[in-house]
Design an enzyme around this catalytic site. Sequence first.
Site, short mmCIF file in Angstrom:
data_model
loop_
_atom_site.label_atom_id
_atom_site.label_comp_id
_atom_site.label_asym_id
_atom_site.label_seq_id
_atom_site.Cartn_x
_atom_site.Cartn_y
_atom_site.Cartn_z
N LYS A 34 6.40 10.04 4.94
CA LYS A 34 7.49 9.68 3.93
C LYS A 34 7.79 10.90 3.46
O LYS A 34 9.27 11.50 3.03
CB LYS A 34 7.19 8.60 2.80
CG LYS A 34 6.78 7.17 3.73
CD LYS A 34 6.44 6.63 1.79
CE LYS A 34 8.52 5.94 1.25
NZ LYS A 34 8.01 4.50 0.74
N ARG B 280 15.37 11.35 8.28
CA ARG B 280 15.04 11.41 9.60
C ARG B 280 14.65 9.84 9.44
O ARG B 280 14.07 9.63 8.14
CB ARG B 280 13.92 12.02 10.42
CG ARG B 280 14.04 13.53 10.72
CD ARG B 280 12.71 13.80 11.10
NE ARG B 280 12.40 15.15 11.64
CZ ARG B 280 12.19 16.55 11.42
NH1 ARG B 280 10.55 16.00 10.95
NH2 ARG B 280 11.80 17.47 11.98
N ILE C 88 -10.85 -3.37 12.66
CA ILE C 88 -9.71 -3.08 11.51
C ILE C 88 -8.62 -4.11 12.44
O ILE C 88 -7.62 -4.10 11.00
CB ILE C 88 -9.62 -1.55 11.52
CG1 ILE C 88 -8.67 -1.31 13.32
CG2 ILE C 88 -10.87 -0.66 12.16
CD1 ILE C 88 -8.64 -0.27 13.67
N ASP C 89 -8.84 -4.83 13.02
CA ASP C 89 -7.33 -5.20 13.04
C ASP C 89 -7.32 -6.88 11.92
O ASP C 89 -5.98 -7.30 12.35
CB ASP C 89 -7.51 -5.88 14.54
CG ASP C 89 -7.21 -4.37 15.61
OD1 ASP C 89 -7.01 -3.88 15.50
OD2 ASP C 89 -7.90 -5.10 16.69
N SER D 169 -16.68 -9.60 20.98
CA SER D 169 -18.15 -9.64 20.70
C SER D 169 -18.15 -11.51 20.64
O SER D 169 -19.30 -11.30 20.68
CB SER D 169 -18.16 -8.98 19.83
OG SER D 169 -17.92 -7.58 19.48
#
EC number: 2.7.1.11
Length: 325
Positions: free
Chosen positions: A155, A163, A127-128, A106
């Site tokens: 979690k 796992r 958001i990055d 942008s």
Amino acid sequence: MIKKIGILTSGGDSPGMNAAIKAVVQAALKKNINVIGICNGYTGVIQKKFKLLNDNKVKNIMNYGGTILGSSRFPEFKQKNIQKQAIKNLHQKNINALIVIGGNGSYKGAQYLTEMGFPCVGIPGTIDNDVLGTEYTIGFQTALNTVVKSIDKLKDTSLSHQRIIIIEIMGRYCGDLALSAFFACNCDFVILPTVLFKKKILVQEILKNLKKGQKNFIILMTEHIYDIHTLSNYIQKKTNKETRAIILGHVQRGGSPVTYDRILATRMGYYSINILLKGISGVCIGIKNNYIVHQKIKNLSIHKKMSFIQKWSLKSKNLYHYTYF
């Protein structure tokens, strides 16, 4: 003299964009400046999708995620003839300046128009958190909250079923979301764009901790580094431990903006009007040490090499214990 400005949101949406739109409109109206909303980013400039924004239209939008103006990616805007048509359309609407809310792509569009003589100001909305010139972008803190909540839930199931869970987190080519979530959630490993990743060493560390009695693991990974499903299968084969790959995806972009993003967006929105009235354009706005600042867009590189969050974190002795290279 500026009597009418345009505003658009471009690229990926981020929580807080609406708060920035509201601030721009309110600040402009106080200065007797009309604001024209441009729908669907730069595409809307070419398609002449303009609408007048007033106080009533933006009054109750601050708490909504996404953007009321819509957004899009428009790679054709790199073409000179498209840029000239954009400026022609803006002039026809008597728009004197443009405020662009978005990320690196942008900003490039705003730079093109500025170089052709049309005043633009960029507000960092992604958001990055991968935009240079600012410590935080609008939407980052909200996305981080979403990521943290998701990891906390994963979690629980990881522990219950003993796992290994690998979680792919957005960020484009910036590891801020993954690294911040890593610290906030006390995860076991984080794979970042700025640290060379070797899967064999990661497996060695997992096996070492399994021998010590650890039953479950949470591994975070920024997108675009390695195929998460391939990595999951590799780890399960080498450790004989059930391993799941989770891609959080676009849920990270959504949701009502947190308080920080609402305030940041408001401050940046008001600031953008103030600097335009001072005759300043071709700049992007940022926050540094809690001060709102600006600098020339052309001085910024396309991608952030290493954010201030990662620079700060690399000072931590524990970081190298959790990131393997």
